[in-house]
Design a protein around this motif. Structure first.
Motif, PDB file in Angstrom:
ATOM      1  N   ARG A   8      58.814  32.984  44.512  1.00 53.34           N
ATOM      2  CA  ARG A   8      57.608  32.518  45.184  1.00 53.34           C
ATOM      3  C   ARG A   8      57.247  31.099  44.788  1.00 53.34           C
ATOM      4  NH1 ARG A   8      53.513  37.423  44.422  1.00 53.34           N
ATOM      5  NH2 ARG A   8      54.922  37.994  42.771  1.00 53.34           N
ATOM      6  N   ARG A  11      53.900  30.281  42.873  1.00 55.38           N
ATOM      7  CA  ARG A  11      52.581  30.675  43.392  1.00 55.38           C
ATOM      8  C   ARG A  11      52.297  32.122  43.018  1.00 55.38           C
ATOM      9  NH1 ARG A  11      52.372  29.557  49.598  1.00 55.38           N
ATOM     10  NH2 ARG A  11      53.490  31.492  49.356  1.00 55.38           N
ATOM     11  N   SER A  12      51.068  32.396  42.643  1.00 54.72           N
ATOM     12  CA  SER A  12      50.694  33.784  42.371  1.00 54.72           C
ATOM     13  C   SER A  12      49.751  34.262  43.465  1.00 54.72           C
ATOM     14  CB  SER A  12      50.036  33.912  41.001  1.00 54.72           C
ATOM     15  OG  SER A  12      48.838  33.188  40.969  1.00 54.72           O
ATOM     16  N   VAL A  13      49.779  35.536  43.693  1.00 54.68           N
ATOM     17  CA  VAL A  13      48.907  36.165  44.677  1.00 54.68           C
ATOM     18  C   VAL A  13      47.820  36.899  43.906  1.00 54.68           C
ATOM     19  CG1 VAL A  13      48.806  37.910  46.505  1.00 54.68           C
ATOM     20  CG2 VAL A  13      50.804  36.430  46.302  1.00 54.68           C
ATOM     21  N   PRO A  29      44.101  44.078  48.544  1.00 56.00           N
ATOM     22  CA  PRO A  29      44.391  42.665  48.831  1.00 56.00           C
ATOM     23  C   PRO A  29      43.142  41.798  48.989  1.00 56.00           C
ATOM     24  CG  PRO A  29      44.816  44.016  50.765  1.00 56.00           C
ATOM     25  CD  PRO A  29      44.498  44.953  49.637  1.00 56.00           C
ATOM     26  N   ARG A  52      49.207  38.407  40.750  1.00 58.14           N
ATOM     27  CA  ARG A  52      50.414  39.229  40.947  1.00 58.14           C
ATOM     28  C   ARG A  52      51.588  38.319  41.024  1.00 58.14           C
ATOM     29  NH1 ARG A  52      51.444  44.162  39.719  1.00 58.14           N
ATOM     30  NH2 ARG A  52      49.402  44.653  39.140  1.00 58.14           N
TER      31      ARG A  52
END
Length: 52
Positions: A8, A11-13, A29, A52
């Motif tokens: 990714r 980048r973190s979610v 989410p 995440r």
């Protein structure tokens, strides 16, 4: 902190973790979904934003 090699590009979610008083943990989410689930469960859980 070691770099994440998870595809990714660093980048973190953010997810919203709901922890209920009975020990049940669920992730959502959006904050709105976590709030709604908390309200359905009696409104006594805690919600934390976690990467995440």
């Amino acid at each position: 902190m070691a770099p994440c090699n998870c595809g990714r590009a660093g980048r973190s979610v953010i997810v919203y973790r709901l922890v209920l008083p009975n020990g049940v943990t669920r992730e959502y989410p959006t904050r709105r979904e976590a709030d709604a689930a908390n309200n359905r469960a009696g409104g006594r859980g805690s919600i934390t934003a976690v990467p995440r």
